[in-house]
Motif scaffolding. Structure first.
Motif, PDB file in Angstrom:
ATOM      1  N   PHE A   1      42.157  29.261  37.008  1.00  0.00           N
ATOM      2  CA  PHE A   1      42.491  30.455  37.946  1.00  0.00           C
ATOM      3  C   PHE A   1      41.883  31.619  37.547  1.00  0.00           C
ATOM      4  O   PHE A   1      41.721  33.104  38.040  1.00  0.00           O
ATOM      5  CB  PHE A   1      44.106  30.313  37.772  1.00  0.00           C
ATOM      6  CG  PHE A   1      44.778  29.746  38.896  1.00  0.00           C
ATOM      7  CD1 PHE A   1      44.138  28.768  39.631  1.00  0.00           C
ATOM      8  CD2 PHE A   1      46.297  29.992  39.149  1.00  0.00           C
ATOM      9  CE1 PHE A   1      45.498  28.325  40.420  1.00  0.00           C
ATOM     10  CE2 PHE A   1      47.128  29.859  39.680  1.00  0.00           C
ATOM     11  CZ  PHE A   1      46.356  28.968  41.232  1.00  0.00           C
ATOM     12  N   LYS A   2      41.673  31.462  35.662  1.00  0.00           N
ATOM     13  CA  LYS A   2      41.155  32.556  35.078  1.00  0.00           C
ATOM     14  C   LYS A   2      39.382  32.660  36.161  1.00  0.00           C
ATOM     15  O   LYS A   2      39.091  33.830  36.143  1.00  0.00           O
ATOM     16  CB  LYS A   2      40.607  32.309  34.008  1.00  0.00           C
ATOM     17  CG  LYS A   2      41.904  32.195  32.915  1.00  0.00           C
ATOM     18  CD  LYS A   2      42.571  33.209  32.859  1.00  0.00           C
ATOM     19  CE  LYS A   2      43.802  33.170  31.491  1.00  0.00           C
ATOM     20  NZ  LYS A   2      45.077  31.909  32.656  1.00  0.00           N
ATOM     21  N   LYS A   3      38.602  31.598  36.727  1.00  0.00           N
ATOM     22  CA  LYS A   3      37.585  31.708  37.424  1.00  0.00           C
ATOM     23  C   LYS A   3      38.156  32.781  38.888  1.00  0.00           C
ATOM     24  O   LYS A   3      37.333  33.403  38.776  1.00  0.00           O
ATOM     25  CB  LYS A   3      37.161  30.829  37.280  1.00  0.00           C
ATOM     26  CG  LYS A   3      36.380  30.235  36.079  1.00  0.00           C
ATOM     27  CD  LYS A   3      35.962  28.251  36.398  1.00  0.00           C
ATOM     28  CE  LYS A   3      35.809  27.610  35.132  1.00  0.00           C
ATOM     29  NZ  LYS A   3      34.586  26.625  35.617  1.00  0.00           N
ATOM     30  N   ARG A   4      39.337  31.967  39.218  1.00  0.00           N
ATOM     31  CA  ARG A   4      39.217  32.378  40.046  1.00  0.00           C
ATOM     32  C   ARG A   4      39.851  34.188  40.410  1.00  0.00           C
ATOM     33  O   ARG A   4      39.366  34.425  41.744  1.00  0.00           O
ATOM     34  CB  ARG A   4      40.585  32.155  41.373  1.00  0.00           C
ATOM     35  CG  ARG A   4      39.077  30.331  41.186  1.00  0.00           C
ATOM     36  CD  ARG A   4      40.796  29.498  41.969  1.00  0.00           C
ATOM     37  NE  ARG A   4      39.717  28.361  42.090  1.00  0.00           N
ATOM     38  CZ  ARG A   4      39.460  27.811  43.409  1.00  0.00           C
ATOM     39  NH1 ARG A   4      38.895  28.171  44.467  1.00  0.00           N
ATOM     40  NH2 ARG A   4      39.327  26.207  43.838  1.00  0.00           N
ATOM     41  N   GLN A   5      40.352  34.475  39.685  1.00  0.00           N
ATOM     42  CA  GLN A   5      41.228  35.725  39.553  1.00  0.00           C
ATOM     43  C   GLN A   5      40.472  36.923  39.513  1.00  0.00           C
ATOM     44  O   GLN A   5      40.751  37.807  39.911  1.00  0.00           O
ATOM     45  CB  GLN A   5      42.159  35.836  38.388  1.00  0.00           C
ATOM     46  CG  GLN A   5      41.618  36.230  37.115  1.00  0.00           C
ATOM     47  CD  GLN A   5      42.718  35.713  35.700  1.00  0.00           C
ATOM     48  OE1 GLN A   5      43.946  35.883  35.859  1.00  0.00           O
ATOM     49  NE2 GLN A   5      42.203  36.605  34.734  1.00  0.00           N
ATOM     50  N   VAL A   6      38.920  36.924  39.480  1.00  0.00           N
ATOM     51  CA  VAL A   6      38.046  38.157  39.319  1.00  0.00           C
ATOM     52  C   VAL A   6      38.367  39.245  41.305  1.00  0.00           C
ATOM     53  O   VAL A   6      38.062  38.048  42.144  1.00  0.00           O
ATOM     54  CB  VAL A   6      36.421  38.183  39.239  1.00  0.00           C
ATOM     55  CG1 VAL A   6      35.537  39.259  39.214  1.00  0.00           C
ATOM     56  CG2 VAL A   6      36.901  37.549  37.738  1.00  0.00           C
TER      57      VAL A   6
ATOM     58  N   LEU B   1      43.501  33.017  46.353  1.00  0.00           N
ATOM     59  CA  LEU B   1      44.273  34.421  46.604  1.00  0.00           C
ATOM     60  C   LEU B   1      45.229  34.053  45.741  1.00  0.00           C
ATOM     61  O   LEU B   1      46.198  35.542  45.273  1.00  0.00           O
ATOM     62  CB  LEU B   1      44.927  33.879  48.239  1.00  0.00           C
ATOM     63  CG  LEU B   1      45.577  34.899  49.048  1.00  0.00           C
ATOM     64  CD1 LEU B   1      45.756  34.973  50.292  1.00  0.00           C
ATOM     65  CD2 LEU B   1      47.630  35.208  48.855  1.00  0.00           C
ATOM     66  N   VAL B   2      46.293  32.306  45.445  1.00  0.00           N
ATOM     67  CA  VAL B   2      47.819  32.836  44.588  1.00  0.00           C
ATOM     68  C   VAL B   2      46.367  33.574  43.422  1.00  0.00           C
ATOM     69  O   VAL B   2      47.565  33.926  42.465  1.00  0.00           O
ATOM     70  CB  VAL B   2      47.867  30.997  44.528  1.00  0.00           C
ATOM     71  CG1 VAL B   2      48.349  30.841  43.185  1.00  0.00           C
ATOM     72  CG2 VAL B   2      48.411  30.768  45.869  1.00  0.00           C
ATOM     73  N   ALA B   3      45.382  32.923  43.013  1.00  0.00           N
ATOM     74  CA  ALA B   3      45.014  33.519  41.525  1.00  0.00           C
ATOM     75  C   ALA B   3      44.820  34.926  41.044  1.00  0.00           C
ATOM     76  O   ALA B   3      44.688  36.041  40.613  1.00  0.00           O
ATOM     77  CB  ALA B   3      43.745  32.815  41.063  1.00  0.00           C
ATOM     78  N   ARG B   4      44.832  35.675  42.160  1.00  0.00           N
ATOM     79  CA  ARG B   4      43.969  36.979  43.152  1.00  0.00           C
ATOM     80  C   ARG B   4      45.936  37.914  42.623  1.00  0.00           C
ATOM     81  O   ARG B   4      45.338  38.921  42.592  1.00  0.00           O
ATOM     82  CB  ARG B   4      43.387  36.867  43.944  1.00  0.00           C
ATOM     83  CG  ARG B   4      41.820  37.016  42.776  1.00  0.00           C
ATOM     84  CD  ARG B   4      41.041  37.179  44.372  1.00  0.00           C
ATOM     85  NE  ARG B   4      39.321  36.172  44.198  1.00  0.00           N
ATOM     86  CZ  ARG B   4      37.818  36.269  45.137  1.00  0.00           C
ATOM     87  NH1 ARG B   4      38.459  36.687  46.544  1.00  0.00           N
ATOM     88  NH2 ARG B   4      37.400  35.707  44.479  1.00  0.00           N
ATOM     89  N   ILE B   5      46.801  37.601  43.394  1.00  0.00           N
ATOM     90  CA  ILE B   5      47.362  37.954  43.848  1.00  0.00           C
ATOM     91  C   ILE B   5      48.162  38.695  43.204  1.00  0.00           C
ATOM     92  O   ILE B   5      48.521  40.200  43.347  1.00  0.00           O
ATOM     93  CB  ILE B   5      48.190  37.554  45.160  1.00  0.00           C
ATOM     94  CG1 ILE B   5      49.185  38.512  45.683  1.00  0.00           C
ATOM     95  CG2 ILE B   5      49.458  36.262  44.482  1.00  0.00           C
ATOM     96  CD1 ILE B   5      49.885  37.731  46.865  1.00  0.00           C
ATOM     97  N   PRO B   6      48.745  38.329  41.893  1.00  0.00           N
ATOM     98  CA  PRO B   6      48.785  39.097  40.684  1.00  0.00           C
ATOM     99  C   PRO B   6      48.189  40.563  40.478  1.00  0.00           C
ATOM    100  O   PRO B   6      48.640  41.094  39.738  1.00  0.00           O
ATOM    101  CB  PRO B   6      49.450  37.959  39.657  1.00  0.00           C
ATOM    102  CG  PRO B   6      48.871  36.716  39.972  1.00  0.00           C
ATOM    103  CD  PRO B   6      48.445  36.838  41.372  1.00  0.00           C
ATOM    104  N   ILE B   7      46.981  39.934  40.351  1.00  0.00           N
ATOM    105  CA  ILE B   7      45.752  41.085  39.896  1.00  0.00           C
ATOM    106  C   ILE B   7      46.375  42.088  40.776  1.00  0.00           C
ATOM    107  O   ILE B   7      46.361  43.641  40.071  1.00  0.00           O
ATOM    108  CB  ILE B   7      44.444  39.778  39.614  1.00  0.00           C
ATOM    109  CG1 ILE B   7      44.608  39.446  38.842  1.00  0.00           C
ATOM    110  CG2 ILE B   7      43.579  41.162  38.991  1.00  0.00           C
ATOM    111  CD1 ILE B   7      44.870  39.200  37.689  1.00  0.00           C
ATOM    112  N   VAL B   8      46.249  42.105  41.995  1.00  0.00           N
ATOM    113  CA  VAL B   8      46.181  42.888  43.037  1.00  0.00           C
ATOM    114  C   VAL B   8      47.284  43.464  42.928  1.00  0.00           C
ATOM    115  O   VAL B   8      47.753  44.912  42.691  1.00  0.00           O
ATOM    116  CB  VAL B   8      45.805  42.437  44.484  1.00  0.00           C
ATOM    117  CG1 VAL B   8      45.892  43.778  45.495  1.00  0.00           C
ATOM    118  CG2 VAL B   8      44.508  41.370  44.269  1.00  0.00           C
TER     119      VAL B   8
END
Length: 440
Positions: free
Chosen positions: A111-116, A176-183
């Motif tokens: 997830f750390k890789k995907r959350q960018v 999407l799951v990794a990024r949505i909290p960032i967004v």
């Protein structure tokens, strides 16, 4: 990644079950449809399939066969916490297996890789009027990422294969799951904190990282973990999950599908309900308990006054459940076990309404289910921790619901489910069949 390989094995083992059911037992009747179901939103018509979660009228939600307490007990906990990480729950939803700590660590690292999040997403959100609803911003932000959809790229490559299509859905779903909290954190800071953005902390799990990015306290890390898991899925018939499934059944990629699901979640009969419950509770507190301790006698009379005036008690009743929503119970237990929160006046009021309202509603006799649902409690917790911009609450719901929706459509493609296309009838047809006592 090991999770993807595990999922591949499970999908391949599962496919023959679906194939056999259609081929050998496709004409077996499992239900009948009545006119009131046809007109009334297809209520209780058994025509969706999911193994991710099941909503039992008495037990409440089961995730992969486990109740909420069983799920919280079984999954590996975040360091120093009583609650599991969202990453461990994601593994569990996808596979049905309780992950080992090592497997959870692998998902966290992935997830750390995907959350960018691509910079163009921030530009797109910032281009919206600042007073746009945060759910509009979230839906637009998710849709903006469609440009880089791996599933869409695979479909357009000319090498599309329905047997391996799920692998590309999995990639998009995981991104999407990794990024949505960032967004979501970006939107909160943009709208409510003067665009003061806090960078993700790579040492934190998803729930803790979200709390960190919106400037919340240490305790709120568990709030986020609990909230995202509890709101993740509620079988496939609810609006957000069904919309996501429906749109993806046309082979629209996960970004198209979940943006549509979020638009359904934004409705006042779905995800917006928690905001409306809190609004009602605050007004109720101001009117009846401003300078008084909420006693049973006071709340009983106040609830009768509410019902006799033609109003309802928001947060009570559910389309399927016929007892207290276990998601309500989990959040109530969190409040009771948190010093300060258990003595908070608003929580004490909600707790007293919980003691009194079911009896009042039962005596009134109009409610099929006089028990509280998840919305009766969730807003109180956010309010206590200072997150009082309640139009953001549905965004929090949307972050959690992504887990279930993305797990479901990954399996939809893995099992090759068809495009959803119910058959419509006319009112004249219904009238004809009603006179005849049924369709001849």
């Amino acid at each position: 990644m090991a999770l993807k390989e595990t999922l591949k094995q499970k999908i391949e083992e599962f496919r023959p079950r679906t194939t056999r059911l259609v081929k050998e037992f496709g004409k077996v009747k499992i239900d009948e449809v009545t006119i009131d179901q046809c007109i009334g939103g297809a209520r209780d018509i058994r025509c969706l399939v999911t193994d991710i979660s099941y909503l039992d009228p008495q037990e409440g939600i089961r995730f992969r066969g486990k109740t909420i307490p069983e799920t919280f007990e079984a999954l590996p906990k975040a360091p120093g916490s009583k609650y599991p990480t969202v990453e461990s729950f994601w593994y569990f939803l996808l596979t049905g297996d309780v992950p080992t700590p090592a497997q959870v660590d692998e998902v966290c690292a992935e997830f750390k890789k995907r959350q960018v999040v691509p910079s163009y997403v921030w530009d797109t959100i910032r281009a919206l009027p600042r007073d746009s609803h945060p759910m509009v911003m979230l839906s637009v932000g998710i849709l903006a990422m469609q440009k880089d959809s791996k599933f869409c790229g695979f479909y357009n490559s000319g090498k599309f294969n329905k047997m391996t299509a799920w692998e590309y859905v999995y990639e998009d779903a995981s991104d999407l799951v990794a990024r949505i909290p960032i967004v979501a954190a970006f939107i909160y800071n943009l709208k409510y904190r003067g665009d003061f953005q806090i960078a993700p902390d790579p040492s934190l799990d998803m729930g803790a990282n979200f709390a960190h990015m919106i400037g919340q306290c240490e305790e709120y890390k568990d709030v986020a973990r609990m909230y995202f898991i509890l709101h993740s899925d509620h079988e496939s018939g609810n609006v957000s999950a069904h919309t996501t499934h429906l749109v993806h059944s046309a082979l629209s990629d996960p970004y198209y599908a979940y943006s549509a699901g979020l638009n359904g979640l934004a409705g006042p009969l779905h995800g917006l309900a928690n905001q409306e419950v809190l609004d009602w509770t605050l007004k109720f507190q101001e009117k009846y308990c401003k300078d008084k301790e909420p006693t049973k006698e006071l709340i009983t009379q106040a609830l009768w006054d509410t019902l006799n005036s033609g109003q309802v008690i928001p947060g009570y009743g559910h389309a399927v459940l016929r007892k207290t929503d276990p998601r309500y119970t989990s959040q109530r237990e969190f409040c009771l076990n948190t010093p300060g929160l258990k003595d908070d006046p608003l929580f004490k009021l909600v707790a007293m309404i919980f003691e009194v309202a079911p009896g009042v509603l039962t005596e009134q006799g109009k409610a099929k289910n006089p028990w509280p649902n998840v919305d009766a409690q969730s807003g109180v917790i956010q309010w206590y921790y200072g997150l009082r911009e309640w139009d953001f609450y549905t965004v929090l719901f949307g972050v959690g619901r992504a887990l279930g929706c993305m797990a479901n459509i990954t399996w939809d493609r893995g099992l090759g489910y068809a495009i959803e296309r119910p058959k419509s009838v006319t009112t004249a047809m219904l009238e004809k069949w009603a006179e005849a006592g049924g369709r001849q």
